[in-house]
Design a protein around this motif. Structure first.
Motif, mmCIF file in Angstrom:
data_model
loop_
_atom_site.group_PDB
_atom_site.id
_atom_site.type_symbol
_atom_site.label_atom_id
_atom_site.label_comp_id
_atom_site.label_asym_id
_atom_site.label_seq_id
_atom_site.Cartn_x
_atom_site.Cartn_y
_atom_site.Cartn_z
ATOM 1 N N MET A 1 0.838 -1.177 0.000
ATOM 2 C CA MET A 1 0.000 0.000 0.000
ATOM 3 C C MET A 1 0.884 1.242 0.000
ATOM 4 O O MET A 1 1.886 1.305 0.716
ATOM 5 C CB MET A 1 -0.903 -0.013 1.233
ATOM 6 C CG MET A 1 -1.747 1.228 1.359
ATOM 7 S SD MET A 1 -2.630 1.364 2.920
ATOM 8 C CE MET A 1 -3.962 0.244 2.625
ATOM 9 N N LYS A 2 0.504 2.202 -0.776
ATOM 10 C CA LYS A 2 1.278 3.444 -0.833
ATOM 11 C C LYS A 2 1.066 4.263 0.431
ATOM 12 O O LYS A 2 0.020 4.198 1.073
ATOM 13 C CB LYS A 2 0.839 4.279 -2.032
ATOM 14 C CG LYS A 2 1.287 3.721 -3.351
ATOM 15 C CD LYS A 2 0.948 4.678 -4.461
ATOM 16 C CE LYS A 2 1.470 4.164 -5.777
ATOM 17 N NZ LYS A 2 1.162 5.091 -6.863
ATOM 18 N N LYS A 3 2.066 5.031 0.760
ATOM 19 C CA LYS A 3 2.028 5.893 1.931
ATOM 20 C C LYS A 3 1.059 7.045 1.680
ATOM 21 O O LYS A 3 1.069 7.657 0.606
ATOM 22 C CB LYS A 3 3.443 6.425 2.165
ATOM 23 C CG LYS A 3 3.637 7.210 3.405
ATOM 24 C CD LYS A 3 5.120 7.518 3.531
ATOM 25 C CE LYS A 3 5.398 8.488 4.607
ATOM 26 N NZ LYS A 3 6.815 8.833 4.677
ATOM 27 N N ARG A 4 0.202 7.334 2.666
ATOM 28 C CA ARG A 4 -0.728 8.455 2.572
ATOM 29 C C ARG A 4 -1.216 8.823 3.954
ATOM 30 O O ARG A 4 -0.958 8.109 4.916
ATOM 31 C CB ARG A 4 -1.901 8.126 1.656
ATOM 32 C CG ARG A 4 -2.700 6.943 2.075
ATOM 33 C CD ARG A 4 -3.652 6.504 0.966
ATOM 34 N NE ARG A 4 -4.231 5.240 1.330
ATOM 35 C CZ ARG A 4 -5.539 5.020 1.400
ATOM 36 N NH1 ARG A 4 -6.383 5.968 1.106
ATOM 37 N NH2 ARG A 4 -5.996 3.854 1.744
ATOM 38 N N PRO B 1 6.569 -2.460 5.841
ATOM 39 C CA PRO B 1 7.380 -3.482 5.167
ATOM 40 C C PRO B 1 6.500 -4.669 4.754
ATOM 41 O O PRO B 1 5.596 -5.054 5.487
ATOM 42 C CB PRO B 1 8.404 -3.892 6.219
ATOM 43 C CG PRO B 1 7.871 -3.398 7.517
ATOM 44 C CD PRO B 1 6.960 -2.250 7.209
ATOM 45 N N VAL B 2 6.789 -5.207 3.600
ATOM 46 C CA VAL B 2 6.010 -6.322 3.086
ATOM 47 C C VAL B 2 6.521 -7.605 3.722
ATOM 48 O O VAL B 2 7.715 -7.883 3.711
ATOM 49 C CB VAL B 2 6.137 -6.400 1.546
ATOM 50 C CG1 VAL B 2 5.402 -7.610 1.023
ATOM 51 C CG2 VAL B 2 5.615 -5.126 0.916
#
Length: 73
Positions: free
Chosen positions: A1-4, A58-59
């Motif tokens: 997921m992108k940072k937001r 982290p994934v």
């Protein structure tokens, strides 16, 4: 997921009014699509007003299933 940064409903409009910019600029800033001095100030204000930063975790791509197959008998 992108940072937001996630904010409450209506908060984008309030931040836009306080920062004297458009709601579109606030949205782009909170989604980290802009990295200007104004965008950084918008993100800081959003966090101070109760926003929550999500994403960029982290994934976890470690598969422990193969370890478990040998242990089960």
């Amino acid at each position: 997921m992108k940072k937001r940064i996630i904010v409450e409903y209506g908060e984008v409009k309030r931040i836009a009014h306080l920062m004297n910019c458009t709601q579109e600029m606030v949205s782009h800033s909170l989604a980290y699509r802009k990295d200007t001095k104004l965008a950084r100030a918008i993100r800081k204000m959003a966090l101070m007003r109760g926003g929550v930063e999500v994403g960029n975790e982290p994934v976890n791509d470690v598969n422990h299933e193969s370890d478990m197959v040998g242990a089960v008998r």
